[in-house]
Design an enzyme around this catalytic site. Structure first.
Site, PDB file in Angstrom:
ATOM      1  N   LYS A 177       0.687  -1.245   0.125  1.00 18.60           N
ATOM      2  CA  LYS A 177       0.113   0.019  -0.199  1.00 18.60           C
ATOM      3  C   LYS A 177       0.723   1.416   0.177  1.00 18.60           C
ATOM      4  O   LYS A 177       1.558   1.623   0.655  1.00 18.60           O
ATOM      5  CB  LYS A 177      -1.102   0.262   1.269  1.00 18.60           C
TER       6      LYS A 177
HETATM    7  P1  FBP Z   1      -6.370   7.035   5.297  1.00 21.19           P
HETATM    8  O1  FBP Z   1      -6.966   6.154   3.729  1.00 21.19           O
HETATM    9  O2  FBP Z   1      -7.848   7.450   6.213  1.00 21.19           O
HETATM   10  O3  FBP Z   1      -5.241   7.566   5.142  1.00 21.19           O
HETATM   11  O4  FBP Z   1      -5.824   5.681   5.750  1.00 21.19           O
HETATM   12  C1  FBP Z   1      -4.976   5.124   5.309  1.00 21.19           C
HETATM   13  C2  FBP Z   1      -4.182   4.752   6.478  1.00 21.19           C
HETATM   14  O5  FBP Z   1      -2.539   4.134   6.010  1.00 21.19           O
HETATM   15  C3  FBP Z   1      -3.850   4.035   7.750  1.00 21.19           C
HETATM   16  O6  FBP Z   1      -4.210   2.724   7.807  1.00 21.19           O
HETATM   17  C4  FBP Z   1      -3.370   4.783   8.274  1.00 21.19           C
HETATM   18  O7  FBP Z   1      -4.482   5.317  10.023  1.00 21.19           O
HETATM   19  C5  FBP Z   1      -2.804   5.875   8.242  1.00 21.19           C
HETATM   20  O8  FBP Z   1      -3.391   5.795   6.487  1.00 21.19           O
HETATM   21  C6  FBP Z   1      -2.119   6.713   8.144  1.00 21.19           C
HETATM   22  O9  FBP Z   1      -1.925   8.334   7.868  1.00 21.19           O
HETATM   23  P2  FBP Z   1      -0.454   9.262   7.367  1.00 21.19           P
HETATM   24  O10 FBP Z   1      -0.095   9.430   6.132  1.00 21.19           O
HETATM   25  O11 FBP Z   1      -0.423  10.197   8.357  1.00 21.19           O
HETATM   26  O12 FBP Z   1       0.565   8.047   8.216  1.00 21.19           O
END
Ligand code: FBP
Length: 262
Positions: A177
């Protein structure tokens, strides 16, 4: 080793993972406008939508809520995580084992690696243990590949995202991801760098339905095999319409315009 395409978290080669680990990663601030979503069962309900191939949560949420949904939702258990209270160089505590994930019924496991952090070496060594144990349990491994740290000022630069997908491939992830690198061309290059490993796009903070669906369309056109999204889905009061549209874009290659105006 079980091919990831045979995993329940994949449908027709694609995945739509609904993530809700934000209470840990960002803190309760992400729930300010939707306080009712502090109740994780609301997000498990959302994950019963047919578009969603798995829910990604931390151990404590899985223990408490997954037993009520195990017939209807596939579980991708995150095995590490960090809080926004941590002010050091990016790092993520391993808070669950593969063995325990299998015991509570996980269909896959997830692990964050902050390539470029001063803690990269220990995180990659931890990933090694997770990846090999997951193979032994027949569980696919998803990597949250988020290069960041004091030397990396722009975490969505095309070359950084291409490195992020390659890191997932070379360390043995089944699915990685990454954040959207800003253009279809850059995403296509990042997908190419991933070889035969699946790449899914990260969601990011909430934008309009059309903006989000257009981004997803661009990522899918670039060859991404789906998305792992949190806020853009569960911060909506009723995410059904958006999930209907995302289902068409991810699994049926519809455009954002046709999916949102059926
Ligand atoms: P979002 O779609 O809300 O961005 O969530 C995806 C994610 O990977 C979550 O699993 C995780 O909590 C968050 O994004 C981490 O975001 P950041 O980029 O702030 O670390």
């Amino acid at each position: 080793m079980i091919p990831i395409d045979d995993s329940p978290i994949v449908r027709d080669g694609k995945s739509l993972i609904l993530a809700q680990d934000h209470g840990l990663e960002h803190g309760p601030v992400d729930f300010t406008d939707v306080p009712e979503k502090l109740d994780p069962s609301k997000t498990f309900e959302t994950a019963t939508h047919p578009a969603v191939t798995a829910i990604a949560v931390q151990k404590g949420i899985a223990e408490g809520y997954y037993p009520s949904y195990d017939d209807d939702v596939n579980l991708l258990l995150k095995l590490n995580g960090t809080s926004n209270l941590w002010m050091g160089e990016p790092n993520s505590a391993v808070n669950c084992s593969v063995e325990y994930a299998a015991e509570i019924g996980a269909d896959a496991v997830g692990f964050t690696v902050y390539g470029g952090s001063n803690h990269e070496v220990e995180m990659c060594e931890e990933f090694r243990t997770i990846q090999e144990n997951a193979r032994a349990h027949g569980l696919p491994v998803a990597m949250w590949s988020y290069p960041r740290g004091q030397g990396l000022k722009n975490d969505t630069k095309p070359s950084t995202i291409a490195y992020a997908t390659r890191l997932g491939l070379e360390l043995g992830a089944d699915l990685t991801k990454v954040k959207y690198p800003g253009s279809t061309e850059a995403m296509a290059h990042a997908v190419k760098c991933a070889g035969d490993m699946k790449v899914v796009m990260s969601g990011g903070s909430k934008i309009t339905d059309h903006e989000f669906c257009s981004l997803v369309e661009a990522a899918i056109d670039a060859g991404a095999q789906g998305l792992a999204v949190g806020r853009n889905v569960w911060q909506r009061e009723d995410p059904t319409e958006l999930l209907d549209a995302l289902e068409q874009i991810v699994f049926e290659d519809a455009t954002a315009d046709t999916a949102l105006n059926p």
